[in-house]
Design an enzyme around this catalytic site. Structure first.
Site, mmCIF file in Angstrom:
data_model
loop_
_atom_site.group_PDB
_atom_site.id
_atom_site.type_symbol
_atom_site.label_atom_id
_atom_site.label_comp_id
_atom_site.label_asym_id
_atom_site.label_seq_id
_atom_site.Cartn_x
_atom_site.Cartn_y
_atom_site.Cartn_z
ATOM 1 N N ASN A 128 0.870 -1.170 0.000
ATOM 2 C CA ASN A 128 0.000 0.000 0.000
ATOM 3 C C ASN A 128 0.913 1.227 0.000
ATOM 4 O O ASN A 128 2.127 1.101 0.207
ATOM 5 C CB ASN A 128 -0.997 -0.030 1.174
ATOM 6 C CG ASN A 128 -0.328 0.097 2.522
ATOM 7 O OD1 ASN A 128 0.412 1.056 2.775
ATOM 8 N ND2 ASN A 128 -0.572 -0.854 3.407
ATOM 9 N N ASP B 3 1.683 -8.145 1.342
ATOM 10 C CA ASP B 3 2.413 -7.084 2.036
ATOM 11 C C ASP B 3 2.730 -7.492 3.474
ATOM 12 O O ASP B 3 3.880 -7.395 3.927
ATOM 13 C CB ASP B 3 1.571 -5.812 1.999
ATOM 14 C CG ASP B 3 2.329 -4.554 2.380
ATOM 15 O OD1 ASP B 3 3.575 -4.575 2.445
ATOM 16 O OD2 ASP B 3 1.671 -3.528 2.602
ATOM 17 N N TYR C 51 -7.350 -5.134 -2.976
ATOM 18 C CA TYR C 51 -7.645 -4.120 -3.990
ATOM 19 C C TYR C 51 -8.601 -4.626 -5.068
ATOM 20 O O TYR C 51 -8.988 -3.889 -5.964
ATOM 21 C CB TYR C 51 -6.364 -3.591 -4.614
ATOM 22 C CG TYR C 51 -5.588 -2.613 -3.732
ATOM 23 C CD1 TYR C 51 -6.031 -2.247 -2.456
ATOM 24 C CD2 TYR C 51 -4.410 -2.047 -4.164
ATOM 25 C CE1 TYR C 51 -5.336 -1.372 -1.664
ATOM 26 C CE2 TYR C 51 -3.701 -1.151 -3.377
ATOM 27 C CZ TYR C 51 -4.164 -0.818 -2.128
ATOM 28 O OH TYR C 51 -3.460 0.069 -1.349
#
Length: 192
Positions: A23, A33, A140
């Site tokens: 991000n 992530d 996302y």
């Protein structure tokens, strides 16, 4: 370019660099992530905190790349890239730098920039092997087939003949990517 699809854990890649689907804060999160931050250890977070801000809370803009050492990961480098938001799959506020204003075509173009810029950075750094996740397909909300198509287009068009690229995929996306890339990529294949 040699391309391979793997159903497995990106954090186990022992080549030159893994690509982090980050991000914009670069301070960890969920999915890929979070897994990269956990596997790399606390020094990755410290290093990311020290990266200069581009704007309030933002260390990397969508489509761009920031490079850090890999610390406790078996590879040497982490190339952090921020993919576009197709359909946000979490509640709450957006992180600094996140936007949901792109159209479907705009989001695909921004996703392509992620692949292109990571490839360019890898070549500029003299890397020989990199590993990607399916960028933007988690929180996302990028459809798996769209990401596979964009990645395949990049592999087919990129002038990166010296680069070995491995895509690490979750079981739900592996078969979709095999259909897009062809079954031979399960064993590694040279693309023109």
């Amino acid at each position: 370019m040699r391309v391979k699809l793997v159903c497995g854990d990106l954090t186990a890649f022992s080549g030159d660099a893994v690509i982090n689907a980050a991000n914009p804060t670069l301070l960890g999160g969920g999915g890929v992530d979070g897994a990269i931050h956990r596997a790399a250890g606390p020094k990755l977070m410290e290093h990311c905190r020290d990266l200069p801000l581009i704007e309030a809370g933002v260390r990397c803009l969508p489509g761009f790349v920031r490079v850090t050492p890999a610390f406790d990961l078996p590879c040497k480098w982490v190339l952090h890239t921020v993919g576009p938001i197709f359909n946000l799959q979490r509640g709450g506020d957006l992180h600094p730098g996140e936007t949901t204003t792109l159209s479907g075509v705009g989001a695909r173009l921004e996703l392509a920039r992620c692949f292109e810029n990571c490839g360019r950075m890898a070549i500029a750094m003299g890397l020989q092997s990199i590993a990607f996740p399916a960028i933007s397909t988690g929180i996302y909300g990028c459809p798996l087939g769209v990401c596979a198509m964009v990645a395949h287009n990049w592999c087919s068009q990129a002038a990166l003949s010296s680069l070995d690229v491995t895509f690490y995929l979750m079981p739900d996306s592996y078969n979709i990517w095999l259909k897009e890339f062809g079954p031979e990529t399960a064993f590694g294949v040279d693309l023109p």
